[in-house]
Design a protein around this motif. Sequence first.
Motif, PDB file in Angstrom:
ATOM      1  N   TYR A  17      13.105  79.051  44.725  1.00  0.00           N
ATOM      2  CA  TYR A  17      11.876  79.779  44.435  1.00  0.00           C
ATOM      3  C   TYR A  17      10.722  78.780  44.392  1.00  0.00           C
ATOM      4  N   PRO A  18       9.570  79.107  44.995  1.00  0.00           N
ATOM      5  CA  PRO A  18       8.464  78.145  45.035  1.00  0.00           C
ATOM      6  C   PRO A  18       8.008  77.738  43.635  1.00  0.00           C
ATOM      7  N   GLY A  19       7.890  76.441  43.432  1.00  0.00           N
ATOM      8  CA  GLY A  19       7.448  75.920  42.143  1.00  0.00           C
ATOM      9  C   GLY A  19       8.570  75.553  41.200  1.00  0.00           C
ATOM     10  N   LEU A  20       9.803  75.982  41.511  1.00  0.00           N
ATOM     11  CA  LEU A  20      10.937  75.617  40.672  1.00  0.00           C
ATOM     12  C   LEU A  20      11.696  74.461  41.317  1.00  0.00           C
ATOM     13  N   PRO A  21      12.154  73.500  40.526  1.00  0.00           N
ATOM     14  CA  PRO A  21      12.834  72.333  41.101  1.00  0.00           C
ATOM     15  C   PRO A  21      14.209  72.680  41.651  1.00  0.00           C
ATOM     16  N   GLY A  22      14.606  71.958  42.658  1.00  0.00           N
ATOM     17  CA  GLY A  22      15.950  72.107  43.191  1.00  0.00           C
ATOM     18  C   GLY A  22      16.966  71.447  42.283  1.00  0.00           C
ATOM     19  N   PRO A  23      18.227  71.800  42.388  1.00  0.00           N
ATOM     20  CA  PRO A  23      19.254  71.230  41.523  1.00  0.00           C
ATOM     21  C   PRO A  23      19.545  69.770  41.865  1.00  0.00           C
ATOM     22  N   ILE A  24      19.914  69.007  40.857  1.00  0.00           N
ATOM     23  CA  ILE A  24      20.393  67.636  41.040  1.00  0.00           C
ATOM     24  C   ILE A  24      21.904  67.671  40.841  1.00  0.00           C
ATOM     25  N   ILE A  25      22.644  67.419  41.902  1.00  0.00           N
ATOM     26  CA  ILE A  25      24.109  67.463  41.860  1.00  0.00           C
ATOM     27  C   ILE A  25      24.646  66.056  42.084  1.00  0.00           C
ATOM     28  N   CYS A  26      25.431  65.569  41.159  1.00  0.00           N
ATOM     29  CA  CYS A  26      25.909  64.186  41.252  1.00  0.00           C
ATOM     30  C   CYS A  26      27.231  64.047  40.482  1.00  0.00           C
ATOM     31  N   ASP A  27      27.779  62.864  40.492  1.00  0.00           N
ATOM     32  CA  ASP A  27      28.976  62.567  39.714  1.00  0.00           C
ATOM     33  C   ASP A  27      28.594  62.215  38.282  1.00  0.00           C
ATOM     34  N   TYR A  28      29.315  62.764  37.332  1.00  0.00           N
ATOM     35  CA  TYR A  28      29.294  62.232  35.976  1.00  0.00           C
ATOM     36  C   TYR A  28      30.345  61.130  35.881  1.00  0.00           C
ATOM     37  N   LEU A  29      31.506  61.412  36.476  1.00  0.00           N
ATOM     38  CA  LEU A  29      32.570  60.419  36.604  1.00  0.00           C
ATOM     39  C   LEU A  29      33.051  60.461  38.046  1.00  0.00           C
ATOM     40  N   SER A  30      32.841  59.380  38.770  1.00  0.00           N
ATOM     41  CA  SER A  30      33.267  59.351  40.170  1.00  0.00           C
ATOM     42  C   SER A  30      34.765  59.081  40.264  1.00  0.00           C
ATOM     43  N   ARG A  31      35.346  59.353  41.409  1.00  0.00           N
ATOM     44  CA  ARG A  31      36.765  59.081  41.620  1.00  0.00           C
ATOM     45  C   ARG A  31      37.048  57.586  41.471  1.00  0.00           C
ATOM     46  N   LYS A  32      36.152  56.780  42.023  1.00  0.00           N
ATOM     47  CA  LYS A  32      36.337  55.332  41.939  1.00  0.00           C
ATOM     48  C   LYS A  32      36.356  54.865  40.488  1.00  0.00           C
ATOM     49  N   ASP A  33      35.385  55.352  39.705  1.00  0.00           N
ATOM     50  CA  ASP A  33      35.295  54.912  38.314  1.00  0.00           C
ATOM     51  C   ASP A  33      36.419  55.476  37.452  1.00  0.00           C
ATOM     52  N   SER A  34      37.038  56.573  37.906  1.00  0.00           N
ATOM     53  CA  SER A  34      38.107  57.178  37.098  1.00  0.00           C
ATOM     54  C   SER A  34      39.433  56.447  37.241  1.00  0.00           C
ATOM     55  N   ARG A  35      39.581  55.660  38.297  1.00  0.00           N
ATOM     56  CA  ARG A  35      40.899  55.095  38.592  1.00  0.00           C
ATOM     57  C   ARG A  35      41.452  54.213  37.484  1.00  0.00           C
ATOM     58  N   GLY A  36      40.556  53.522  36.767  1.00  0.00           N
ATOM     59  CA  GLY A  36      41.018  52.645  35.701  1.00  0.00           C
ATOM     60  C   GLY A  36      41.464  53.381  34.454  1.00  0.00           C
ATOM     61  N   ARG A  37      41.243  54.700  34.418  1.00  0.00           N
ATOM     62  CA  ARG A  37      41.572  55.479  33.224  1.00  0.00           C
ATOM     63  C   ARG A  37      42.943  56.155  33.301  1.00  0.00           C
ATOM     64  N   TYR A  38      43.555  56.140  34.506  1.00  0.00           N
ATOM     65  CA  TYR A  38      44.787  56.898  34.714  1.00  0.00           C
ATOM     66  C   TYR A  38      45.855  56.019  35.343  1.00  0.00           C
ATOM     67  N   ALA A  39      47.008  56.589  35.559  1.00  0.00           N
ATOM     68  CA  ALA A  39      48.112  55.861  36.179  1.00  0.00           C
ATOM     69  C   ALA A  39      47.751  55.504  37.617  1.00  0.00           C
ATOM     70  N   PRO A  40      48.403  54.506  38.189  1.00  0.00           N
ATOM     71  CA  PRO A  40      48.115  54.105  39.574  1.00  0.00           C
ATOM     72  C   PRO A  40      48.232  55.293  40.534  1.00  0.00           C
ATOM     73  N   GLY A  41      47.226  55.419  41.381  1.00  0.00           N
ATOM     74  CA  GLY A  41      47.211  56.484  42.369  1.00  0.00           C
ATOM     75  C   GLY A  41      46.624  57.791  41.874  1.00  0.00           C
ATOM     76  N   VAL A  42      46.233  57.833  40.599  1.00  0.00           N
ATOM     77  CA  VAL A  42      45.671  59.063  40.025  1.00  0.00           C
ATOM     78  C   VAL A  42      44.162  58.888  39.856  1.00  0.00           C
ATOM     79  N   GLU A  43      43.412  59.834  40.351  1.00  0.00           N
ATOM     80  CA  GLU A  43      41.961  59.791  40.197  1.00  0.00           C
ATOM     81  C   GLU A  43      41.420  61.211  40.060  1.00  0.00           C
ATOM     82  N   PHE A  44      40.258  61.334  39.408  1.00  0.00           N
ATOM     83  CA  PHE A  44      39.593  62.613  39.217  1.00  0.00           C
ATOM     84  C   PHE A  44      38.098  62.457  39.447  1.00  0.00           C
TER      85      PHE A  44
END
Length: 217
Positions: A17-44
């Motif tokens: 809609y004119p005058g309203l901002p578009g959405p900002i869509i991004c990672d809060y937790l990327s797959r790369k950054d998640s790898r250290g939190r889980y078992a090897p080979g597991v990412e979210f």
Amino acid sequence: MSFLDLSHTIEHGMVTYPGLPGPIICDYLSRKDSRGRYAPGVEFQIGKIEMVANTGTYIDAPFHRYADGKDLSGLRLESLAGLDAVVIQGPADGSRAVDWTAFEGRELGGKAVLVRTGWDAHWGTPTYLASNPFLTAAAAEYLVTQGVALVGIDSLNIDDIGDLARPVHSTLLGAEIPIVEHLCNLGPLPAGGFRFTAVPPKVSGFGSWPVRAFASL
């Protein structure tokens, strides 16, 4: 049973809609950054979105217009899901206004009334954002008298955006009739004999929110 998606895809930066901002869509937790939190080979991936409520194909609850109206959490599922539905064809003569006569003679009580204007063909272009097809105030009043359950349109706004009184929103939401704007793909639908669903999340204190609107045929 088959399904037809009637909603636009929400994408990063898109303008609804004119005058309203578009959405900002991004990672809060990327797959790369998640790898250290889980078992090897597991990412979210955990996504993050910042947006105004009126983004994409969305529903308006009475609270959108009235401070004491029902918000999203107050809408009954019976008013949003599996509704008997009809399609009303907007004017083919180039007129922008859909008057009450477009609905005359149709059985509308308790149904979702979807107005097909074809304006969704302009989605994502500057044309979509101005001079939109809309319902007249008389059309909104007629729909209330017919006891409709919900009204949707494949246009920028159900009102003429040049009319700051917003009579259609005022009348329909005042009668606790939800509105769905920015629908798409209404062309393949039959005039009737199908069901319509447009359910938002159960958010307290909000009057609008995107929906995944669809028809069940």
